[in-house]
Design an enzyme around this catalytic site. Structure first.
Site, PDB file in Angstrom:
ATOM      1  CD  GLU A 123      -7.235  -0.619  -9.668  1.00  0.00           C
ATOM      2  OE1 GLU A 123      -6.787  -0.438  -8.518  1.00  0.00           O
ATOM      3  OE2 GLU A 123      -7.201  -1.691 -10.258  1.00  0.00           O
ATOM      4  CE  LYS A 125      -1.563   6.291  -4.204  1.00  0.00           C
ATOM      5  NZ  LYS A 125      -1.559   6.648  -2.787  1.00  0.00           N
ATOM      6  CG  ASP A 127      -5.512   8.831   2.024  1.00  0.00           C
ATOM      7  OD1 ASP A 127      -4.457   8.175   2.149  1.00  0.00           O
ATOM      8  OD2 ASP A 127      -5.603  10.042   2.282  1.00  0.00           O
ATOM      9  CE1 TYR A 236      -3.938  -2.045  -3.839  1.00  0.00           C
ATOM     10  CE2 TYR A 236      -5.813  -1.028  -2.726  1.00  0.00           C
ATOM     11  CZ  TYR A 236      -4.457  -1.299  -2.796  1.00  0.00           C
ATOM     12  OH  TYR A 236      -3.628  -0.833  -1.828  1.00  0.00           O
ATOM     13  CE  LYS A 324      -0.830  10.796  -4.224  1.00  0.00           C
ATOM     14  NZ  LYS A 324       0.374  11.039  -3.581  1.00  0.00           N
ATOM     15  CB  CYS A 417      24.180  25.596  15.377  1.00  0.00           C
ATOM     16  SG  CYS A 417      23.228  24.180  15.910  1.00  0.00           S
ATOM     17  CB  CYS A 420      25.992  22.965  19.124  1.00  0.00           C
ATOM     18  SG  CYS A 420      26.559  23.403  17.473  1.00  0.00           S
ATOM     19  CB  CYS A 435      25.038  23.270  12.551  1.00  0.00           C
ATOM     20  SG  CYS A 435      26.052  22.777  13.944  1.00  0.00           S
ATOM     21  CB  CYS A 441      26.100  19.944  16.562  1.00  0.00           C
ATOM     22  SG  CYS A 441      24.382  20.478  16.592  1.00  0.00           S
TER      23      CYS A 441
HETATM   24  S1  IVH Z   1      -1.644  -0.764  -6.537  1.00  0.00           S
HETATM   25  C1  IVH Z   1       2.593  -2.353  -7.098  1.00  0.00           C
HETATM   26  N1  IVH Z   1      -4.048   0.245  -6.398  1.00  0.00           N
HETATM   27  O1  IVH Z   1      -1.217   3.315  -2.779  1.00  0.00           O
HETATM   28  C2  IVH Z   1       1.507  -1.383  -6.864  1.00  0.00           C
HETATM   29  N2  IVH Z   1      -2.470   0.866  -4.718  1.00  0.00           N
HETATM   30  O2  IVH Z   1       1.563   4.364  -3.381  1.00  0.00           O
HETATM   31  C3  IVH Z   1       0.669  -1.731  -5.717  1.00  0.00           C
HETATM   32  N3  IVH Z   1      -3.371   2.356  -2.994  1.00  0.00           N
HETATM   33  O3  IVH Z   1       0.735   1.167  -0.859  1.00  0.00           O
HETATM   34  C4  IVH Z   1      -0.337  -0.747  -5.385  1.00  0.00           C
HETATM   35  N4  IVH Z   1      -5.412   2.494  -3.800  1.00  0.00           N
HETATM   36  O4  IVH Z   1      -1.680   1.470  -0.165  1.00  0.00           O
HETATM   37  C5  IVH Z   1      -2.824   0.207  -5.843  1.00  0.00           C
HETATM   38  N5  IVH Z   1      -6.241   1.024  -6.368  1.00  0.00           N
HETATM   39  C6  IVH Z   1      -5.023   0.980  -5.819  1.00  0.00           C
HETATM   40  C7  IVH Z   1      -4.697   1.689  -4.631  1.00  0.00           C
HETATM   41  C8  IVH Z   1      -3.407   1.612  -4.114  1.00  0.00           C
HETATM   42  C9  IVH Z   1      -4.596   2.874  -2.827  1.00  0.00           C
HETATM   43  C10 IVH Z   1      -2.226   2.624  -2.108  1.00  0.00           C
HETATM   44  C11 IVH Z   1      -1.563   1.395  -1.548  1.00  0.00           C
HETATM   45  C12 IVH Z   1      -0.110   1.512  -1.919  1.00  0.00           C
HETATM   46  C13 IVH Z   1       0.018   2.936  -2.281  1.00  0.00           C
HETATM   47  C14 IVH Z   1       1.078   3.086  -3.330  1.00  0.00           C
END
Ligand code: IVH
Length: 693
Positions: A123, A125, A127, A236, A324, A417, A420, A435, A441
């Protein structure tokens, strides 16, 4: 929070007593003093939890001091909602090798060989910010942000401004009695740009990126503002469910669509690693053209039964990973290098940059890591540099752009430092210069306080960095104990009360005192983490709390003689043990600790072990266990993970110190060794019976 169904009678008794006492106090404040202490939903959540416990343990209900009480208190501000199932984060993968390793781990855990079919769902991810939507009896009842994962902010009223087409108010008749649907609230790139244009024209704040804009728009105390902002939602995932809505994630997504949610159309079902990597490639190509920001791709094991078996490690599921996309880069001018001093005295160089847009985010500060990095890259003030941003990590300087005019002189790293003036030393073999000022400090002392009140630690609402600075400057808060004496101090003032200062106000000051008071009773794991000892993060603090159970026994064990026991705890090696013991060798630390506990106790609290009883109450907590032979109901990694989750220590070989040897089929010499040493031998069934598996 432990689901009610998983509470042991011991845990239930303790939690029940605490909850009943708290609710009685809230009732008294609300009805008796007309001064509600908590918002409705917090109250209701506590009542629900209490009712759940009493339903499972009716003997506790009989003793309950609160029967047939009602309670409702008005509130502005966000209330807190406890997540019945924690909202977790995801582990990251950056390379195809990381993905292969993820797949291999999943297979090892489940006992599947490399050839066995294993379906995943891939899926985008998104943002944005995650949200949990709770439905009871098929009707939408509440919405919470992720918060710290255990409890989030109640944003129900804000979500209620979403159109039905985005947030169905009712699910079909086939919905489970209780279900939490999770997803991402986000803003499209076009909506973000249009919103910023409107904001700018109105002289209002503009947002740095779509994600900030989405978060800022959702977390509005006035739902009217949320309603005016162009937010979107993809569903999701799943939190609590009274009955499983589908056998696989893929079919669950289908049901979400049927119930009226928007599910991302680019989600694919894949087989094996090759399928996952193909999905990654095609999504990378589509990325720039998508109407919304994505920062990677999430792979999830499709079968829900397998997801259950795989479970979680620390804060992320074993059954999913985020792959990522590569970091985004840009070039800009390095205007200055500032040296910051952290809570453990570490000096860190921070690059001040001419603001630049890096993949949709405006960056003006970046880390330069440490002095060796600056020297190695010969980064100079006045250079044009490459700055890089990857996901949530702090932007960093990759290096100098070749062929551009250079800064005149190499950077000279300070040996004292900057705050301080104490010597800043760098022990041989280490990269970090520190430090030596300790708590004398100012920078270190303030940073420790900020850490102390932060989310994973004491989590004191209303004590952000700005307020800590203010209270420090006035000399009112110079140590953690001072926080718990703040109200008394303020009460004793005549004209200089906090509420009279700009930015404080009566209401927020009272709220702050209340939130401090509720924190006067604190679980041991957060308490340990809050001390800010070098290398003691949340996971290690938890391990220590589980191992020692009480503050007294933990402190008593922090001596050179007890080092061996300390290093026998999982993940605690000689270096971490050394830092712990060093902390206790400093008499001012011991004194600060005593003072803190005294101040908490004065407020009616102290350091309780309520949050760590989970494992000490389990019959195998602290026991050393050896698994041998072939187990029938679980793989070896699975057995190990489950045992560790119950607080047991899984070891490889049998010795006199072993408590149990669990024997599967064809067990060899270890079973014989156990018999010889007189160590308890359990069959797999006996083990499962003992551990409630
Ligand atoms: S599953 C237990 N699916 O990514 C796992 N997360 O780093 C639950 N996110 O906090 C997350 N797209 O905000 C899942 N298709 C997707 C996602 C997703 C974005 C975000 C979500 C989560 C973060 C995890």
């Amino acid at each position: 929070m432990i689901p009610v169904a998983a509470l042991t009678p011991f845990e239930a008794r303790i939690e029940h007593a605490e909850l009943a006492e708290t609710i009685a106090r809230w009732d008294e404040a609300y009805h008796g003093k007309d001064a509600p202490e908590v918002p409705d939903d917090v109250y209701d959540g506590a009542k629900r939890r209490l009712a759940g416990i009493e339903e499972r343990f009716p003997e506790l209900a009989a003793k309950s001091p609160l029967k047939d009480k009602v309670g409702a208190a008005p509130s502005d501000g966000f209330g807190k909602l406890v997540h019945a199932v924690p909202m977790l984060s995801l582990d990251n993968a950056f390379t195809p090798e990381d993905v292969a390793e993820f797949d291999a781990k999943v297979r090892r855990f489940l006992g599947l060989d490399g050839e066995a079919p294993l379906a995943y769902v891939a899926e985008p991810k998104i943002d944005g910010l995650s949200i949990s939507l709770r439905y009871e009896g098929g009707t939408f009842v509440s919405a919470a942000t992720r918060g710290d994962g255990a409890e989030g902010e109640d944003v129900t009223r804000n979500l209620e401004t979403f159109p039905e087409t985005m947030l169905p108010r009712t699910l079909g008749a086939d919905a489970p009695a209780v279900i939490e649907i999770r997803g991402e609230v986000y803003m499209t790139k076009a909506d973000f740009l249009a919103l910023n244009r409107r904001q700018e024209a109105a002289g209002e704040k503009v947002f740095a990126n779509p994600r900030n804009a989405a978060a800022g728009s959702l977390r509005q105390l006035d739902p009217g503002i949320t309603a005016s902002r162009p937010l979107s939602l993809f569903a999701y995932a799943m939190g609590e469910a009274s009955s499983p809505p589908a056998p696989s994630h893929w079919l669950y997504l289908e049901r979400l669509r049927a119930w009226g949610f928007t599910v991302n159309p680019l989600i694919r079902r894949c087989d094996g690693i090759a399928g996952l990597l193909a999905a990654y490639e095609s999504l990378s190509e589509a990325r720039a053209e998508l109407p919304y920001d994505i920062d990677g791709i999430v792979y999830k094991v499709d079968d829900i039964g397998l997801q259950k078996r795989l479970g979680f490690v620390s804060r992320s599921p074993r059954w999913a990973i985020a792959h990522k996309f590569p970091a985004e880069q840009a070039t800009t001018l390095l205007e200055a290098i500032d040296i910051q001093v952290g809570r453990t005295g570490a000096l860190t160089p921070v690059a001040r940059l001419t603001p630049v847009n890096v993949g949709g985010v405006v960056v003006s500060n970046a880390t330069l890591h440490n002095e060796d990095e600056i020297a190695r890259k010969d980064v100079r003030i006045g250079d044009t540099v490459i700055v890089q941003r990857a996901g949530d990590v702090i932007p960093q300087i990759v290096g100098v752009v070749p062929g551009k005019p250079r800064g005149p002189t190499s950077f000279v790293y300070p040996e004292v430092c900057p705050v301080c003036g104490a010597h800043a030393v760098r022990p041989e073999g280490e990269v970090i210069r520190r430090c030596t000022g300790g708590l004398t400090c100012e920078a270190q002392a303030k940073e420790r306080l900020k850490h102390f009140v932060s989310r994973g630690a004491f989590d004191i609402e209303g004590l952000g960095d700005k307020n800590i600075e203010f209270l420090w400057e006035r000399g009112w808060v110079r140590s953690p104990a001072d926080i718990f004496r703040l109200k008394a101090r303020n009460d004793a003032e005549m004209l200089q009360k906090l509420e009279n200062f700009e930015g404080w106000g009566k209401r927020s000051t009272e709220k702050l005192f209340e939130s401090i008071r509720t924190r006067a009773r604190m679980g041991l794991e957060r308490f340990i983490f809050a001390l800010g000892i070098r290398q003691i993060g949340e996971a290690t603090a938890k391990r220590l709390a589980r191992h020692y159970v009480t503050l007294e026994s933990w402190r008593a064990a922090m001596t050179e003689e007890a080092k061996e026991e300390l290093t026998s705890i999982e993940d605690i090696g000689p270096s971490v043990a050394g830092d712990l013991l060093d902390f206790f060798k400093e008499s001012h630390n011991a004194a600060a600790l005593d003072d803190l506990v005294a101040a908490m106790t004065e407020l009616g609290g102290g350091v309780g072990d309520a949050k760590v009883i989970e494992s000490s109450a389990s019959p195998v907590a602290g026991k050393a266990v050896v698994f041998t032979g072939t187990l029938a109901t679980m793989t070896r990694p699975e057995a190990k993970a489950r045992a560790e989750a119950l607080g047991a220590k899984v070891v490889g070989s049998v010795s006199k110190k072993t408590d149990y040897v669990v024997v599967g089929a064809d067990a060899g010499s270890k079973a014989a060794e156990a018999a010889k040493l007189g160590v308890a031998i359990l069959s797999e069934q006996e083990w499962l019976a003992l551990t409630g598996g």
